[in-house]
Design a protein around this motif. Structure first.
Motif: not given
Length: 181
Positions: A122-131, A156-160, A172-176
């Motif tokens: 599952i991949v996420y993007r940080y926007q508007n102060k939330k994932w 960020c990404v996490k496995a399931y 989660i693992t994050t990347l900037t």
């Protein structure tokens, strides 16, 4: 009855309803189709025991556990008739090597090392102060699109891992990183 199983990537904590008058419990794990006794837990003078943490398990794997109660009466051990079991799984390992592969003015392609035993990511993007969840995928790469040029982004990404109706998620693992100019 086994009431809860708390999962991590390295172990599971198995808990059950304490049975009044019970001296102790045997905890079993199914190994190669056979039940193997992995622990003997018992009450002492100060407390009653109704849980055991099983360690040394592999991340993202399915396990079966069982509990058998016993009572000591005049030096003789009486085993319970019931043998409650539970099938559970450990959380997948944390994603590693999450990195930017290439960046354009409006997109960033990312990749990471595959997590053994994971069904997907599952991949996420940080926007508007939330994932914000962007996608659920099977591959170990993803391209984030519709980005602004020369701008910093956090992903960020996490496995399931899913077995039946049960789903466990890794950390989660994050990347900037930044888009190009």
């Amino acid at each position: 009855k086994i009431t809860t199983v708390t999962n991590s990537s390295k172990g599971n904590c198995v808990k059950w309803n304490a049975i009044s008058g019970t001296t102790g419990y045997y905890v079993y794990r199914k190994v190669s189709g056979k039940w193997k006794n992995i622990a003997h837990v018992y009450k002492d003078y100060y407390n009653s025991v109704n849980g055991y943490t099983v360690t040394g398990l592999s991340a993202g794997k399915t396990y079966q556990f069982a509990i058998n109660a016993y009572k000591m009466v005049n030096g003789k051990k009486y085993m319970s008739v019931s043998f409650p079991t539970v099938t559970t799984l450990t959380k997948p390992a944390k994603v590693t090597s999450f990195k930017k592969v290439v960046a354009s003015k409006t997109a960033i392609k990312t990749s990471w090392k595959k997590v053994s035993g994971a069904n997907g990511y599952i991949v996420y993007r940080y926007q508007n102060k939330k994932w914000v969840r962007v996608a659920t995928i099977k591959n170990n790469y993803y391209t984030f699109t519709k980005l602004k040029r020369n701008t910093n982004y956090r992903f960020c990404v996490k496995a399931y891992k899913k077995v039946g109706s049960k789903t466990e998620y890794g950390s989660i693992t994050t990347l900037t990183t930044k888009t190009s100019k």
